[in-house]
Design a protein around this motif. Structure first.
Motif, PDB file in Angstrom:
ATOM      1  N   ASN A  67       0.803  -1.227   0.000  1.00  0.00           N
ATOM      2  CA  ASN A  67       0.000   0.000   0.000  1.00  0.00           C
ATOM      3  C   ASN A  67       0.835   1.277   0.000  1.00  0.00           C
ATOM      4  O   ASN A  67       0.289   2.381   0.061  1.00  0.00           O
ATOM      5  N   SER A  68       2.162   1.125  -0.062  1.00  0.00           N
ATOM      6  CA  SER A  68       3.023   2.309  -0.055  1.00  0.00           C
ATOM      7  C   SER A  68       2.964   3.004  -1.413  1.00  0.00           C
ATOM      8  O   SER A  68       2.499   2.438  -2.407  1.00  0.00           O
ATOM      9  N   LEU A  69       3.450   4.235  -1.462  1.00  0.00           N
ATOM     10  CA  LEU A  69       3.445   4.999  -2.723  1.00  0.00           C
ATOM     11  C   LEU A  69       4.438   4.437  -3.734  1.00  0.00           C
ATOM     12  O   LEU A  69       4.258   4.579  -4.944  1.00  0.00           O
ATOM     13  N   THR A  70       5.517   3.812  -3.221  1.00  0.00           N
ATOM     14  CA  THR A  70       6.533   3.231  -4.120  1.00  0.00           C
ATOM     15  C   THR A  70       6.797   1.779  -3.718  1.00  0.00           C
ATOM     16  O   THR A  70       7.877   1.449  -3.229  1.00  0.00           O
ATOM     17  N   PRO A  71       5.825   0.902  -3.949  1.00  0.00           N
ATOM     18  CA  PRO A  71       5.989  -0.498  -3.515  1.00  0.00           C
ATOM     19  C   PRO A  71       7.166  -1.200  -4.191  1.00  0.00           C
ATOM     20  O   PRO A  71       7.842  -2.021  -3.570  1.00  0.00           O
ATOM     21  N   GLY A  72       7.406  -0.876  -5.472  1.00  0.00           N
ATOM     22  CA  GLY A  72       8.528  -1.482  -6.191  1.00  0.00           C
ATOM     23  C   GLY A  72       9.846  -1.180  -5.510  1.00  0.00           C
ATOM     24  O   GLY A  72      10.684  -2.067  -5.292  1.00  0.00           O
ATOM     25  N   GLN A  73      10.031   0.084  -5.119  1.00  0.00           N
ATOM     26  CA  GLN A  73      11.251   0.499  -4.443  1.00  0.00           C
ATOM     27  C   GLN A  73      11.374  -0.180  -3.081  1.00  0.00           C
ATOM     28  O   GLN A  73      12.476  -0.530  -2.649  1.00  0.00           O
ATOM     29  N   MET A  74      10.234  -0.351  -2.399  1.00  0.00           N
ATOM     30  CA  MET A  74      10.239  -0.995  -1.081  1.00  0.00           C
ATOM     31  C   MET A  74      10.689  -2.459  -1.195  1.00  0.00           C
ATOM     32  O   MET A  74      11.462  -2.943  -0.362  1.00  0.00           O
ATOM     33  N   VAL A  75      10.217  -3.142  -2.228  1.00  0.00           N
ATOM     34  CA  VAL A  75      10.608  -4.545  -2.432  1.00  0.00           C
ATOM     35  C   VAL A  75      12.106  -4.639  -2.714  1.00  0.00           C
ATOM     36  O   VAL A  75      12.810  -5.498  -2.176  1.00  0.00           O
ATOM     37  N   ILE A  76      12.606  -3.731  -3.555  1.00  0.00           N
ATOM     38  CA  ILE A  76      14.036  -3.710  -3.878  1.00  0.00           C
ATOM     39  C   ILE A  76      14.860  -3.456  -2.615  1.00  0.00           C
ATOM     40  O   ILE A  76      15.902  -4.079  -2.404  1.00  0.00           O
TER      41      ILE A  76
END
Length: 448
Positions: A67-76
């Motif tokens: 649900n974050s604004l930048t989920p892709g970056q969070m996963v990385i």
């Protein structure tokens, strides 16, 4: 280039994650399935990969990520953190006793892993730390092993203790420690014999040396290019002899990286250093966080800065800055600058340490840059000392003579002169930015 194949695959996975915007649990699982395949193809231990993917997935499919604004970056970010954890989290130094006591380091490994050269590299590191190391030739079986250690020891300015080939390695080690005591040496590095494969005779000899002496550190040298075999070898040595740490050699030639990502998790012992080339200076401290950044294509600026600092003398950097400001830069300075860059290592590897540059230049062949540097060096060396010191002397007749001397077309000489003049103007224009130790070094023009 180290981890090239793995890095490229992971970057493609992450690119797709960033492009998706919002992520679902299915998106994350699909991406991690690709990460899993990439790690397995990189020859990372299967059990290690399984646990790694499980750890990442448990963190990555939480609501705070999706649900974050930048989920892709969070996963990385999670992948990066778990990869650092996998390789040990913290940098581990070889512990040394107080300088008035002797630290005894036993170096072990199979033939062909680069153990003898690595012993000399470690001795050089100890000397840089202000220690007084002694290299000890305990390999009495491999032809020329003693001579190899002596040659490398001489290059490092480190004495070598040897008793010849017809001696018991245990007796050599004991005599070497006595010699170190008498001569105020405080780090003894034992270069023991290797074999083509793990066998009882080699292990017994190592056990005998450890029984006869109070060994402080037992370090295994393994060839990173052997992948899972390196991990299996490390496991055998640890179970039989007992290890305190590992040094990975030939990492510069290992495009997969399986050993680096598996060893710590399998044997629970830290990677201390990595060999990144054949020069005696090509041994890097192993930083798990920096290595993870390299693997994930995020660069490694800190190591790049340290390489620059190691090769560029502070006084020379200050003098170069002064010359830039006054436009006094000469061809002699240009030559010195190129030499410093070459000493830092392979250009492709250096560029890969700059965030974002590795992926941009992945299909660009930079081997020509090395060749061009040699041609440029040849042109400058074909100049007279007066011409190198005073670029204003350059005219057509001088250029023709220089081209003939260097064996290159005059167009290459013209190109170098033009590049040199442009660089002088540029450096004068930006000389105001040349402040501070690291910046003054880092702003120096790379000679290619």
């Amino acid at each position: 280039m180290a981890f090239e194949s793995l890095s490229e695959k992971l970057q493609n996975v992450f690119k797709n994650l960033r492009n998706k915007g919002r992520l679902t649990e299915a998106d994350v699982k699909a991406a991690l399935k690709e990460v899993k395949m990439a790690l397995l193809e990189a020859d990372v231990n299967f059990k290690v990969v399984k646990q790694f993917i499980k750890s990442v997935q448990e963190r990555a499919i939480g609501q705070d990520v999706l649900n974050s604004l930048t989920p892709g970056q969070m996963v990385i970010k999670i992948v990066n953190e778990e990869m650092v954890s996998l390789m040990g989290s913290e940098t581990t130094e070889i512990p040394l006793k107080p300088s008035n006591e002797i630290t005894i380091i036993l170096m072990a490994g199979l033939q062909g892993a680069g153990k003898t050269t690595t012993c000399a590299k470690i001795a050089g590191k100890m000397k840089q730390k202000g220690r007084s190391p002694l290299l000890v030739a305990c390999d009495v079986y491999r032809p020329a092993a003693i001579r190899q250690l002596q040659v490398n020891g001489e290059k490092q300015g480190v004495p070598v203790f040897a008793m010849g080939e017809n001696q018991n390695p245990v007796n050599i080690a004991k005599a070497a420690v006595e010699h170190a005591v008498k001569n105020n040496m405080n780090v003894v590095i034992l270069d023991t014999a290797g074999r083509l494969h793990v066998d009882e005779e080699m292990m017994a000899e190592l056990q005998n040396i450890k029984a006869a002496l109070d060994i402080d550190e037992t370090i295994l040298v393994v060839d990173a290019m052997t992948g899972q075999d390196a991990v299996n070898v490390a496991k055998s040595f640890d179970e039989t002899v007992g290890l305190d740490g590992v040094i990975l050699t030939k990492l510069d030639g290992d495009t997969r990286g399986g050993a680096a990502l598996s060893i710590r998790a399998v044997i629970g012992k830290p990677i201390l250093y990595v060999g990144m080339g054949e020069k005696l200076s090509d041994l890097e401290q192993f930083y798990p966080d920096r290595m993870a950044s390299r693997i994930l294509g995020m660069g490694d600026v800190l190591t790049l800065i340290e390489k620059a600092e190691a090769q560029i003398d502070e006084d020379k950097a200050r003098e170069m800055t002064r010359k830039f400001k006054k436009a006094e830069f000469t061809y002699e300075d240009y030559l010195e600058n190129m030499s410093q860059v070459k000493n830092m290592g392979n250009i492709q590897d250096l560029i890969a340490m700059i965030p974002g540059m590795g992926s941009q230049l992945k299909n660009v062949d930079l081997s020509g840059s090395e060749a061009q540097m040699k041609r440029t060096e040849s042109i400058i060396l074909s100049m007279t000392p007066e011409e190198r010191a005073n670029p204003d002397l350059m005219n057509m007749s001088r250029k023709k003579r220089i081209a003939a001397g260097a064996g290159v077309p005059i167009s290459e000489v013209n190109a170098l002169v033009k590049q040199f003049e442009m660089m002088k103007k540029m450096m004068k224009q930006f000389s105001g930015q040349l402040s501070g130790k690291k910046r003054s070094k880092f702003r120096m023009p790379f000679g290619f």
